[in-house]
Design a protein around this motif. Structure first.
Motif, PDB file in Angstrom:
ATOM      1  N   GLN A  21      26.820  76.868 -20.379  1.00 46.21           N
ATOM      2  CA  GLN A  21      26.416  75.538 -19.923  1.00 46.21           C
ATOM      3  C   GLN A  21      24.931  75.299 -20.195  1.00 46.21           C
ATOM      4  O   GLN A  21      24.537  74.185 -20.553  1.00 46.21           O
ATOM      5  CB  GLN A  21      26.727  75.360 -18.437  1.00 46.21           C
ATOM      6  N   SER A  22      24.102  76.320 -20.066  1.00 40.47           N
ATOM      7  CA  SER A  22      22.671  76.150 -20.322  1.00 40.47           C
ATOM      8  C   SER A  22      22.404  75.826 -21.794  1.00 40.47           C
ATOM      9  O   SER A  22      21.509  75.036 -22.105  1.00 40.47           O
ATOM     10  CB  SER A  22      21.893  77.399 -19.907  1.00 40.47           C
ATOM     11  N   GLY A  34      23.167  69.544 -14.853  1.00 43.56           N
ATOM     12  CA  GLY A  34      24.065  69.038 -13.814  1.00 43.56           C
ATOM     13  C   GLY A  34      25.206  68.232 -14.402  1.00 43.56           C
ATOM     14  O   GLY A  34      26.344  68.306 -13.934  1.00 43.56           O
ATOM     15  N   SER A  37      27.794  70.561 -15.821  1.00 44.60           N
ATOM     16  CA  SER A  37      28.569  71.144 -14.724  1.00 44.60           C
ATOM     17  C   SER A  37      29.592  70.146 -14.183  1.00 44.60           C
ATOM     18  O   SER A  37      30.746  70.508 -13.917  1.00 44.60           O
ATOM     19  CB  SER A  37      27.637  71.598 -13.607  1.00 44.60           C
ATOM     20  N   GLU A  38      29.182  68.882 -14.026  1.00 42.41           N
ATOM     21  CA  GLU A  38      30.102  67.859 -13.534  1.00 42.41           C
ATOM     22  C   GLU A  38      31.276  67.657 -14.486  1.00 42.41           C
ATOM     23  O   GLU A  38      32.420  67.489 -14.060  1.00 42.41           O
ATOM     24  CB  GLU A  38      29.361  66.539 -13.334  1.00 42.41           C
ATOM     25  N   ASN A  40      32.406  69.932 -16.523  1.00 37.99           N
ATOM     26  CA  ASN A  40      33.184  71.169 -16.476  1.00 37.99           C
ATOM     27  C   ASN A  40      34.084  71.239 -15.250  1.00 37.99           C
ATOM     28  O   ASN A  40      35.240  71.661 -15.348  1.00 37.99           O
ATOM     29  CB  ASN A  40      32.239  72.373 -16.510  1.00 37.99           C
ATOM     30  N   THR A  41      33.579  70.803 -14.118  1.00 36.23           N
ATOM     31  CA  THR A  41      34.349  70.916 -12.876  1.00 36.23           C
ATOM     32  C   THR A  41      35.228  69.708 -12.605  1.00 36.23           C
ATOM     33  O   THR A  41      36.160  69.789 -11.813  1.00 36.23           O
ATOM     34  CB  THR A  41      33.411  71.105 -11.663  1.00 36.23           C
TER      35      THR A  41
END
Length: 106
Positions: A21-22, A34, A37-38, A40-41
């Motif tokens: 993700q980084s 962020g 991540s959003e 991804n989740t």
């Protein structure tokens, strides 16, 4: 920074490929950790929007990171340099044509 549907597809493709993700955030300028991540989740409004977008195929993904210059910046630089090269080529062709016509007495 907001991500377009096409960029979300790239994020999803990079996630599916197993990119960190980084590294994905760095590709998009580093300030989107962020957002990645959003996506991804599936949480948040962005995550729900992303859930209906298909991941980009591997053939459309950038090379895997890590990125030391954001991918967006690199792509913009490449596009700018390509446009400049084309302009230089066109200008040189026009100069060559002008020189040829001058030698012919035109």
């Amino acid at each position: 920074m907001a991500l377009s549907d096409g960029e979300i597809a790239i994020v999803k493709g990079m996630l599916a490929r197993g990119d960190r993700q980084s590294d994905i955030a760095a590709y998009f300028g580093g300030s989107n950790g962020g957002r990645v991540s959003e996506i991804n989740t599936g949480k948040s409004a962005l995550g729900r929007r992303a859930s209906i977008i298909t991941a980009a195929p591997a053939s459309e993904l950038p090379p895997p990171g890590p990125y030391f210059v954001s991918g967006r910046a690199a792509i913009r630089a490449k596009e700018t340099l390509t446009a400049l090269r084309d302009l230089i080529d066109q200008t040189l062709e026009e100069i060559n044509n002008w020189e040829a016509s001058s030698k012919d007495g035109g």
